[in-house]
Design a protein around this motif. Structure first.
Motif, PDB file in Angstrom:
ATOM      1  N   ARG A 179       0.837  -1.212   0.000  1.00  0.00           N
ATOM      2  CA  ARG A 179       0.000   0.000   0.000  1.00  0.00           C
ATOM      3  C   ARG A 179       0.874   1.266   0.000  1.00  0.00           C
ATOM      4  O   ARG A 179       0.653   2.187  -0.777  1.00  0.00           O
ATOM      5  CB  ARG A 179      -0.918  -0.001   1.226  1.00  0.00           C
ATOM      6  N   GLU A 180       1.863   1.298   0.898  1.00  0.00           N
ATOM      7  CA  GLU A 180       2.685   2.504   1.050  1.00  0.00           C
ATOM      8  C   GLU A 180       3.568   2.754  -0.177  1.00  0.00           C
ATOM      9  O   GLU A 180       3.724   3.884  -0.622  1.00  0.00           O
ATOM     10  CB  GLU A 180       3.580   2.407   2.303  1.00  0.00           C
ATOM     11  N   THR A 181       4.149   1.683  -0.727  1.00  0.00           N
ATOM     12  CA  THR A 181       5.055   1.880  -1.868  1.00  0.00           C
ATOM     13  C   THR A 181       4.283   2.165  -3.160  1.00  0.00           C
ATOM     14  O   THR A 181       4.709   2.973  -3.979  1.00  0.00           O
ATOM     15  CB  THR A 181       5.981   0.659  -2.067  1.00  0.00           C
ATOM     16  N   ARG A 182       3.102   1.507  -3.317  1.00  0.00           N
ATOM     17  CA  ARG A 182       2.262   1.757  -4.509  1.00  0.00           C
ATOM     18  C   ARG A 182       1.882   3.238  -4.602  1.00  0.00           C
ATOM     19  O   ARG A 182       1.750   3.801  -5.677  1.00  0.00           O
ATOM     20  CB  ARG A 182       0.966   0.937  -4.445  1.00  0.00           C
ATOM     21  N   ALA A 183       1.640   3.852  -3.433  1.00  0.00           N
ATOM     22  CA  ALA A 183       1.234   5.272  -3.420  1.00  0.00           C
ATOM     23  C   ALA A 183       2.303   6.129  -4.110  1.00  0.00           C
ATOM     24  O   ALA A 183       1.987   7.042  -4.872  1.00  0.00           O
ATOM     25  CB  ALA A 183       1.012   5.743  -1.983  1.00  0.00           C
ATOM     26  N   PHE A 184       3.575   5.816  -3.860  1.00  0.00           N
ATOM     27  CA  PHE A 184       4.652   6.572  -4.507  1.00  0.00           C
ATOM     28  C   PHE A 184       4.629   6.375  -6.027  1.00  0.00           C
ATOM     29  O   PHE A 184       4.881   7.303  -6.788  1.00  0.00           O
ATOM     30  CB  PHE A 184       6.023   6.140  -3.961  1.00  0.00           C
ATOM     31  N   VAL A 185       4.342   5.141  -6.454  1.00  0.00           N
ATOM     32  CA  VAL A 185       4.289   4.849  -7.900  1.00  0.00           C
ATOM     33  C   VAL A 185       3.173   5.673  -8.547  1.00  0.00           C
ATOM     34  O   VAL A 185       3.353   6.290  -9.597  1.00  0.00           O
ATOM     35  CB  VAL A 185       4.078   3.336  -8.147  1.00  0.00           C
ATOM     36  N   LYS A 186       2.001   5.706  -7.861  1.00  0.00           N
ATOM     37  CA  LYS A 186       0.867   6.490  -8.395  1.00  0.00           C
ATOM     38  C   LYS A 186       1.200   7.980  -8.422  1.00  0.00           C
ATOM     39  O   LYS A 186       0.839   8.695  -9.352  1.00  0.00           O
ATOM     40  CB  LYS A 186      -0.367   6.285  -7.513  1.00  0.00           C
ATOM     41  N   LEU A 187       1.867   8.437  -7.357  1.00  0.00           N
ATOM     42  CA  LEU A 187       2.197   9.869  -7.272  1.00  0.00           C
ATOM     43  C   LEU A 187       3.050  10.292  -8.475  1.00  0.00           C
ATOM     44  O   LEU A 187       2.930  11.412  -8.968  1.00  0.00           O
ATOM     45  CB  LEU A 187       2.966  10.162  -5.968  1.00  0.00           C
ATOM     46  N   ASN A 188       3.876   9.377  -8.947  1.00  0.00           N
ATOM     47  CA  ASN A 188       4.772   9.666 -10.060  1.00  0.00           C
ATOM     48  C   ASN A 188       4.009  10.123 -11.314  1.00  0.00           C
ATOM     49  O   ASN A 188       4.535  10.848 -12.149  1.00  0.00           O
ATOM     50  CB  ASN A 188       5.624   8.428 -10.369  1.00  0.00           C
ATOM     51  N   ASN A 189       2.731   9.707 -11.420  1.00  0.00           N
ATOM     52  CA  ASN A 189       1.900  10.149 -12.552  1.00  0.00           C
ATOM     53  C   ASN A 189       1.568  11.637 -12.456  1.00  0.00           C
ATOM     54  O   ASN A 189       1.350  12.302 -13.456  1.00  0.00           O
ATOM     55  CB  ASN A 189       0.587   9.360 -12.614  1.00  0.00           C
ATOM     56  N   PHE A 190       1.475  12.132 -11.225  1.00  0.00           N
ATOM     57  CA  PHE A 190       1.119  13.551 -11.018  1.00  0.00           C
ATOM     58  C   PHE A 190       2.379  14.409 -10.857  1.00  0.00           C
ATOM     59  O   PHE A 190       2.467  15.509 -11.382  1.00  0.00           O
ATOM     60  CB  PHE A 190       0.270  13.714  -9.747  1.00  0.00           C
ATOM     61  N   ILE A 191       3.309  13.878 -10.068  1.00  0.00           N
ATOM     62  CA  ILE A 191       4.544  14.620  -9.771  1.00  0.00           C
ATOM     63  C   ILE A 191       5.724  13.694 -10.056  1.00  0.00           C
ATOM     64  O   ILE A 191       6.080  12.865  -9.217  1.00  0.00           O
ATOM     65  CB  ILE A 191       4.559  15.078  -8.292  1.00  0.00           C
TER      66      ILE A 191
END
Length: 406
Positions: free
Chosen positions: A359-371
């Motif tokens: 959960r915690e690491t996936r959030a960073f991967v998703k964030l990469n789409n925005f930032i």
């Protein structure tokens, strides 16, 4: 006073600057003045040229802005020289109209320092009255390195340290996060009772009495609900509905007012959603307590809430509240600092728990789409590692190490 061990706080003060020290009670604002007075003495300034007045003194309760000039007259009389005295005015927000006096004195080139524990004293009109004449400095409870020094632990714990040192620093950190970091707390055995007394002073004095509130039950309930929601955004509508479901019929505007009294007293601070539209930024922030010990008074089991709250305090200390956000837009990131393009997740443990880690690491991967290319840090209670997740480099760092690595 002469026996006090002077622990210099980690704030850089310049010699010829007027300071306005602000922050929650008992956090060491008066101490910053004391530190300056000791410096003046060391520089050969006689005490007769230093005026210190504490406006919390009940003998000064009737004092008005017109009376402030008396202080100056008496000071000039005592110093018996033509040299302008140095003024230190503590909790000056208790005197209505104080800002005009302070500005006039600053314009006359007096060195003057003031403190206050209500952010109303820095409202935009007052800030413009003082404009350019004062440096406003937020004073926070001890940083972790200040806390270690106060506990006579002066090693560099970021170097390679022994297992015992690591256990010692972890043990001090556990106390630091549980009971918070008000400077006086270091010397006190019964920490919970002392924290309660600080909470009562802020709650009764700075919130209830100052704002002439009759419905103190509503204030208590709002604080409790905010404490339970630390780590999650909370809108005024939702807070109003939670109160209604507890049988408390109270309008949204009243809730907004009450919450603003809590932030005015520096008991709470808010962070906004970096991804939100302007209106939503204002109305659905995350709330944090100014000290993790105060949050601990409100909740029974709050280890993970205190951990995240502590990261919020430290980020605010490093960057200022206006530069720290959370990020929520189909992805939840606990903290985002645009200045450093820094994204932070906070979790007690991640390495052993596959679901949490995912959960915690996936959030960073998703964030990469925005930032894209944000620096990603995962702060834990005691774990350390470097993880690669879909090409994104994530540093897992124990909280005590992150706190000291500044």
């Amino acid at each position: 006073m002469h026996n006090i061990v002077l622990r210099t706080r980690q704030y850089f003060l310049e010699a010829n600057v007027n300071y306005c020290f602000v922050g929650i009670r008992r956090t060491g604002k008066s101490y910053m003045m004391y530190q300056q007075i000791k410096q003046l003495e060391a520089d050969g300034i006689p005490l007769s040229q230093i005026i210190y007045v504490n406006f919390e003194d009940e003998r000064l309760l009737e004092m008005t802005a017109e009376d402030l000039n008396l202080i100056l007259e008496i000071g000039l009389e005592i110093s018996e020289t033509d040299i302008k005295p140095y003024l230190f005015l503590d909790e000056i927000q208790n005197i209505n109209g104080w800002e005009k006096f302070v500005r006039r004195i600053a314009d006359m080139k007096y060195r003057i320092n003031i403190t206050g524990s209500n952010s109303k004293m820095l409202s935009s009109e007052i800030a413009s009255t003082l404009g350019g004449r004062f440096v406003i400095m937020n004073i926070y409870p001890y940083s972790f390195s200040e806390y270690l020094i106060a506990n006579n632990m002066t090693k560099n714990y970021l170097d390679v340290i022994s297992t015992k040192d690591r256990a010692d620093v972890q043990n001090q950190y556990n106390k630091y996060v549980t009971y918070g970091a008000f400077p006086e707390l270091v010397e006190i055995r019964n920490k919970r009772a002392f924290l309660s007394s600080i909470y009562q002073t802020v709650y009764l004095g700075d919130i209830i009495t100052r704002n002439k509130i009759t419905n103190d039950f509503a204030i208590r309930l709002i604080l409790k609900k905010i404490a339970e929601s630390v780590t999650k955004p909370l809108s005024y509508n939702r807070l109003t509905n939670i109160l209604k479901s507890s049988g408390m019929s109270i309008g949204k505007q009243t809730v907004i007012n009450y919450v603003s009294y809590m932030t005015d007293s520096y008991l709470l601070f808010t962070l906004q959603n970096y991804a939100a539209k302007l209106v939503e930024k204002e109305t659905s922030p995350k709330y944090y307590f100014m000290d993790t010990g105060l949050l601990g008074l409100m909740l029974l089991d709050c280890k993970s809430a205190q951990l995240e709250n502590l990261v919020a305090i430290e980020l605010m200390r490093r960057y200022g509240t206006e530069n720290v956000y959370f990020f929520e837009n189909n992805v939840e990131i606990d903290f985002y600092v645009p200045l450093d393009n820094l994204a932070i997740q906070v979790s007690m443990q991640v390495l052993d728990n596959i679901d949490t880690r995912e959960r915690e690491t996936r959030a960073f991967v998703k964030l990469n789409n925005f930032i894209p290319n944000a620096k990603c840090i995962l702060i834990t209670n005691s774990e350390e590692a470097v993880i690669d997740c879909d090409g994104i480099n994530i540093e897992v760092i124990p909280i005590w190490k992150w706190l000291l690595d500044n």
